[in-house]
Design an enzyme around this catalytic site. Structure first.
Site, short mmCIF file in Angstrom:
data_model
loop_
_atom_site.label_atom_id
_atom_site.label_comp_id
_atom_site.label_asym_id
_atom_site.label_seq_id
_atom_site.Cartn_x
_atom_site.Cartn_y
_atom_site.Cartn_z
N GLU A 196 0.82 -1.22 0.00
CA GLU A 196 0.00 0.00 0.00
C GLU A 196 0.86 1.27 0.00
O GLU A 196 0.62 2.20 0.78
CB GLU A 196 -0.96 -0.01 1.20
CG GLU A 196 -1.96 -1.16 1.15
CD GLU A 196 -3.02 -1.09 2.23
OE1 GLU A 196 -2.80 -0.38 3.23
OE2 GLU A 196 -4.07 -1.73 2.08
N GLU A 266 -7.07 -7.47 -1.11
CA GLU A 266 -7.75 -7.32 0.18
C GLU A 266 -9.19 -6.90 -0.04
O GLU A 266 -9.45 -5.75 -0.39
CB GLU A 266 -7.05 -6.28 1.07
CG GLU A 266 -5.73 -6.73 1.65
CD GLU A 266 -5.19 -5.75 2.69
OE1 GLU A 266 -5.98 -4.95 3.22
OE2 GLU A 266 -3.97 -5.79 2.96
#
Length: 841
Positions: A196, A266
């Site tokens: 991320e 995710e």
């Protein structure tokens, strides 16, 4: 072959292009023939494993957040739930807590975990990071990394990159040595570097160069499987950029090159929670909708984060993160199936598998209807393959669409899956799977030998603490993540004239604290506690106190609740006492911030290890008293009978930590109430593997007072099961099979059916509720409607009592109901109670 668009950044990565030739497949027609290829490659449609395209249904299971004894059952249930892949992070600070000293034992046995997944015939995606965030202490980065000279985390910084590369290569070598990558015959099909990074990229001037370096380094390791970067729009060269979020079918901009597939690393099954949070849920219907939406838009891999969340044992949770982790996942903290989430997703996976050929090989197209209604199709005309997703994106509007001459009802915010463009086998809003409710039953072990002893920590004075400084020192640099606790002590002298003359005026201790919490003592007496929040960790503590003429002692127990796990410049985060002043004296405000302060790292009981059976007698224990600050309590108890999971209810306590037979089950903080006026978490998991049959030692460290005799040992069950199915629901997904590219019913006339099933070695002992017509409510709180039929309960009892499972028709005739009753929804609702088999069964 599709080539990457040439940019200045990609030109600098000459080494990537040779690898790209190996990763990107030839044309679709050629790829169909590559059945003998070994290893993993990809194209713009999907990952290709050993020459075969795959639909990948993955779930995150973090090996340190459960126990090795729990792993087989969790993996087995994940596979039964329709998953074919397990995803896990690699936890650097768990594996290398001290530089050069490695731990791959017990809960940290990564190789054992991966081999168990392989033994169940499943794939693995390995998120090496090594920064992982994950609501894990320090985002997975070891504390010693902060002390490396001139280091800045996660940017173009040579000290950081050197250590990151060393650890990454060590993990890759360990996987290679065990032959765990797919080209070696192992289960690992995908690896991740970084995590991320788009969230912090703008904070670093060298961020772009760092990401290029990280991708180049990872690909250069030649592991034979693709690398992925999630939330990294400009993932370099052959590294695949992937989506994280709740609705990647609508929010993901897509791969950054046509040669890369759309992957969802995710899909948040709920919301991770911190102390002070109210309950949080994500419905099975919304989760199923999001996955169906992603696959309808060319997605071929989704990963549920988390599929089993587990427990932040010990001090492993990040700042303010609760001990329970993603308890609302398809498998709850205890590894029990949370229904209908587990079952509804299983049905979804089976429905998508019926669409496999079309999704992986078909030509996509879109047909629009009224606003918010559409059909997405995948067709292979020559094979008569046609897959359709009928979608209603309206949040509040049900509707009907006419698709190829047939009308289909679409509930609001739902997707119907038609593997043959004719037959609805699944709708995301219409749940066929059973529901269940979790219960906590008081164990007999709670009442037997409920005798507690206590040992109270000595409140240090300036004579006791051993590190002196002008002013309070920063907490993290002192504790170095070896403990939550740091004592600060100082003393000052007052004359009689300094004290307030009036009895109704008391001096006030004011402390500005950088976080996370503190407990204050004046002249050995506890005066109060203060804490920050996940959002604002710093706070100001103000409490009145009694002072005396002469020397006064102040002791402050400063503490953290986990290290931060996100954001830029983690290495610069601070914590602990900042300034200290006393207000309300006749002489005015007394500033102690530059006083001589002494410091003591950790607690005496902690340093002596009195939570362990072998060292418990290093201190003198006495009969327990309630509501005593900074106090240790202990008792012995026998393990509850049976195999149901075990928990401990800490609702009578305040804040601290719990150990069972020397194993820490984590931090508790029941005194921190949510906006609803209740503790975010009051019940804490005790893995069965931590227990002995008899004489288990429970040790509790309580920071600011509680009642240990009211601590309750529990067993955990999901024995209350329900079904709620209408005649408008699709038939059970197991009704359908694919033969010669066509969808066929394996039971003849496919009709809706309600099913109930108890857990292993349990049977349906009673029917609590049964109604056909227009019942309402939720599992555990059903009510009959105006079309209720009295015969429903007896029909259900005859079909289900004493059985491990039963199937019930969903029709008015089966229950003697009036099919023409005004307001009927032709719905069957049943609540049943499971129990262990008796000899009669």
């Amino acid at each position: 072959m599709a080539a990457l668009q040439e940019t200045a950044a990609t030109r600098s990565l000459a080494g990537f292009f040779l690898l790209l030739l190996l990763l990107v497949l030839p044309s679709t027609d050629a790829a169909r023939q590559l059945t003998d290829q070994q290893g993993v490659s990809y194209d713009g449609r999907s990952l290709i494993i050993n020459g075969r395209r795959e639909l990948l249904f993955s779930g995150s299971v973090h090996y340190p957040r459960s126990t090795p004894e729990m792993w087989p059952d969790i993996i087995k249930k994940a596979k039964e739930g329709g998953l074919n892949t397990i995803q896990t992070y690699v936890f650097w600070n768990a594996h290398e807590p001290l530089y050069g000293q490695f731990n791959f034992e017990g809960r940290y046995d990564l190789v054992k975990f991966i081999k168990l997944v392989q033994a169940h015939g499943m794939y693995v995606t390995l998120r090496i990071g090594p920064f992982i965030q994950a609501e894990w202490n320090h985002g997975g980065l070891p504390y010693w990394l902060r002390e490396v000279s001139n280091i800045t985390f996660r940017t173009n910084n040579q000290p950081y990159m050197s250590h990151m590369e060393r650890f990454t290569k060590m993990i890759v070598q360990k996987m290679n040595d065990e032959k765990l990558f797919a080209p070696q015959g192992g289960p690992i099909i995908l690896a991740q570097i970084e995590n991320e990074y788009n969230n912090v990229a703008r904070a670093f001037q060298g961020g772009a160069d760092y990401i290029q370096w990280a991708g180049n380094m990872a690909v250069g390791l030649n592991v034979g499987v693709p690398w992925v970067m999630c939330k990294q729009n400009n993932a370099p060269g052959p590294v695949i950029n992937a989506c994280n979020g709740r609705n990647c079918g609508d929010t993901f901009a897509g791969p950054n090159h046509p040669s890369k597939p759309a992957l969802w690393t995710e899909n948040w099954t709920a919301q991770y929670r911190v102390f002070g949070d109210p309950p949080s849920q994500r419905s099975a219907e919304d989760l199923a909708y999001s996955v169906a939406r992603f696959f309808s838009k060319n997605g071929t891999l989704t990963n549920y984060y988390m599929y089993h969340g587990g427990t932040n044992f010990g001090r492993t949770g990040a700042a303010f993160v609760m001990t329970r982790y993603y308890d609302e996942a398809p498998l709850d903290e205890y590894g029990l199936q949370k229904e209908p989430k587990w079952g509804h997703l299983k049905d979804l996976h089976n429905a998508l598998k019926l669409c496999r050929k079309g999704l992986l090989w078909g030509t996509p197209s879109v047909q629009k209807f009224d606003a918010g209604f559409e059909a997405r199709l995948y067709e292979i005309p020559e094979s008569k393959v046609c897959v359709a997703f009928l979608t209603n994106t309206n949040a509040k509007k049900d509707g009907v669409v006419n698709f190829r001459g047939v009308e289909y009802y679409l509930p609001r915010h739902s997707i119907s899956i038609l593997p043959d463009c004719k037959t609805v086998v699944f709708n995301s809003q219409q749940v066929n799977s059973q529901h269940n409710a979790r219960t906590f039953d008081v164990a007999k072990a709670t009442k037997e030998n409920n005798q507690w002893q206590m040992y109270t920590e000595h409140i240090p004075t300036t004579r006791d603490a051993n590190v002196s400084a002008k002013g309070p020192l920063e907490l993290l640099n002192m504790t170095k993540d070896t403990t939550d606790y740091l004592w600060y002590t100082t003393s000052f002298k007052l004359d009689d004239d300094d004290l307030p003359m009036r009895h109704d005026i008391r001096p006030v201790l004011q402390v500005s604290n950088l976080g996370h919490a503190m407990h204050a003592f004046v002249n050995g007496k506890f005066i109060g506690s203060g804490h920050g929040t996940k959002i604002e960790k710093s706070f100001v503590f103000q409490k009145p106190m009694d002072l005396k003429a002469g020397v006064n002692q102040i002791a402050i127990l400063g503490l953290t609740v986990g290290l931060p796990d996100s954001g830029a410049y983690l290495e610069h985060r601070l914590s602990g006492v900042h300034t200290v002043v006393i207000q309300g004296l006749n002489a005015g405000t007394l500033d102690l911030s530059q006083n001589l302060w002494r410091h003591q790292v950790g607690l005496a009981g902690e340093n002596l290890g009195i939570f362990d059976e072998q060292r418990a007698n290093a201190v003198k224990w006495e009969e327990a008293q309630s509501d005593t600050a900074v106090t240790w309590y202990k008792r012995y108890f026998d393990a509850p009978s049976g195999n149901d999971p075990v928990a401990v209810d800490m609702n009578s306590m305040g804040k601290g930590q719990v150990w069972i037979n020397g194993e820490s089950i984590g931090r508790f903080w029941v005194s921190y109430l949510s906006p609803l006026g209740k503790a975010s978490q009051s019940i804490y998991h005790v893995p069965r593997s931590f227990l002995k049959p008899k004489n288990n030692l429970m040790v509790v460290f309580e920071e600011h007072g509680g009642k240990p005799k009211d601590i309750v040992i529990l067993t955990v069950k999901r024995d209350n099961i329900c079904t709620f199915v209408s005649a408008q629901h699709p038939a059970q997904i197991g009704t359908w099979s694919r033969e010669d590219s066509q969808i066929r019913s394996v039971v003849g006339d496919a009709k809706p059916e309600a099913r109930l099933k108890c857990g292993e070695k349990k049977v349906i002992r009673s029917i609590v509720f049964a109604s056909f017509g227009n019942p309402d409510g939720m599992c555990g709180n059903f009510t009959v409607g105006s079309c209720h039929t009295q015969q429903a309960k007896s029909v259900v009892e005859k079909a289900c009592l004493g059985k491990e499972s039963c199937a019930l028709p969903v029709s008015a005739e089966a229950y003697g109901a009036d099919a023409g009753c005004p307001g009927t929804t032709a719905t069957l609702a049943v609540q049943a109670k499971c129990a262990r088999k008796s000899k009669k069964d």
